[in-house]
Design a protein around this motif. Structure first.
Motif, PDB file in Angstrom:
ATOM      1  N   ILE A  94       0.837  -1.200   0.000  1.00  0.00           N
ATOM      2  CA  ILE A  94       0.000   0.000   0.000  1.00  0.00           C
ATOM      3  C   ILE A  94       0.873   1.251   0.000  1.00  0.00           C
ATOM      4  N   THR A  95       1.889   1.265   0.843  1.00  0.00           N
ATOM      5  CA  THR A  95       2.771   2.432   0.929  1.00  0.00           C
ATOM      6  C   THR A  95       3.501   2.681  -0.384  1.00  0.00           C
ATOM      7  N   MET A  96       4.039   1.626  -0.960  1.00  0.00           N
ATOM      8  CA  MET A  96       4.789   1.788  -2.205  1.00  0.00           C
ATOM      9  C   MET A  96       3.874   2.210  -3.355  1.00  0.00           C
ATOM     10  N   SER A  97       2.653   1.684  -3.395  1.00  0.00           N
ATOM     11  CA  SER A  97       1.739   2.093  -4.471  1.00  0.00           C
ATOM     12  C   SER A  97       1.302   3.550  -4.301  1.00  0.00           C
ATOM     13  N   VAL A  98       1.085   3.971  -3.056  1.00  0.00           N
ATOM     14  CA  VAL A  98       0.736   5.376  -2.815  1.00  0.00           C
ATOM     15  C   VAL A  98       1.895   6.284  -3.219  1.00  0.00           C
ATOM     16  N   GLY A 101       2.089   6.444  -6.949  1.00  0.00           N
ATOM     17  CA  GLY A 101       1.018   7.311  -7.456  1.00  0.00           C
ATOM     18  C   GLY A 101       1.331   8.774  -7.253  1.00  0.00           C
ATOM     19  N   ILE A 102       1.848   9.130  -6.079  1.00  0.00           N
ATOM     20  CA  ILE A 102       2.201  10.527  -5.805  1.00  0.00           C
ATOM     21  C   ILE A 102       3.301  11.000  -6.748  1.00  0.00           C
ATOM     22  N   ILE A 103       4.293  10.150  -6.978  1.00  0.00           N
ATOM     23  CA  ILE A 103       5.386  10.520  -7.878  1.00  0.00           C
ATOM     24  C   ILE A 103       4.876  10.702  -9.302  1.00  0.00           C
ATOM     25  N   ILE A 104       4.015   9.800  -9.756  1.00  0.00           N
ATOM     26  CA  ILE A 104       3.474   9.920 -11.118  1.00  0.00           C
ATOM     27  C   ILE A 104       2.634  11.182 -11.248  1.00  0.00           C
TER      28      ILE A 104
END
Length: 172
Positions: A94-98, A101-104
């Motif tokens: 969850i942390t890595m996907s968030v 997403g924030i970076i993208i």
């Protein structure tokens, strides 16, 4: 705001788990199967980087390398530990996907802003160029009219004014 601190904390922990694999406490013993460490603690199990600790069954199993994530039959994601005993796969994913997403989103916003600013800058440059062109044309017309006035004054001074512009100069 505390959510951002949690994300940063998990990133640090995830990075530390990568650093920990080179730590002096970590012993990579490929000859010793992970199943032999099932009766020990999570810390003992995770000393070998190829092992996965399942907190619900308190078993040390080989990490399923062929599948990126352990299957629920091996160990549920919220009970799986790898690298550090207190970080489970579910929160890590969850942390890595968030973060991804924030970076993208940040990259897309930066690209949009850069393109928008460039268009605004081009519009300003075009408007400035048009304004300068208009000013040059106005100065040219002004100089031309002043030159015509001076020529006319010279013609009047020497009596060269003609009623008929096509008449010969000798006739006057």
């Amino acid at each position: 705001m505390s959510g951002m601190y949690r994300i940063a904390f998990f990133v640090v922990i995830f990075t530390m788990s990568g650093i920990r694999s080179g730590d002096s406490q970590t012993v990579d013993t490929p000859g010793v199967p992970c199943a032999s460490k099932s009766s020990t603690t999570c810390e003992d199990c995770l000393k070998n980087v190829t092992c996965l600790w399942c907190t619900s069954t308190k078993e040390c199993v080989d990490y399923p390398v062929r599948s990126i994530l352990p299957k629920p039959s091996v160990c549920p994601l919220n009970n799986a530990r790898w690298g550090l005993c207190w970080v489970n796969f579910q929160s890590l994913i969850i942390t890595m996907s968030v973060l991804a997403g924030i970076i993208i989103i940040a990259i897309l916003v930066c690209c949009f802003c850069c393109c928008k600013c460039e268009k605004i800058g081009n519009k300003r440059q075009d408007a400035k160029a048009a304004q300068q062109e208009h000013a040059r044309k106005a100065r040219k017309d002004e100089r031309k009219s002043e030159m015509n006035v001076r020529h006319e004054e010279v013609r009047q001074k020497y009596g060269l004014t003609k009623g008929n512009p096509y008449a010969r100069m000798d006739e006057n």
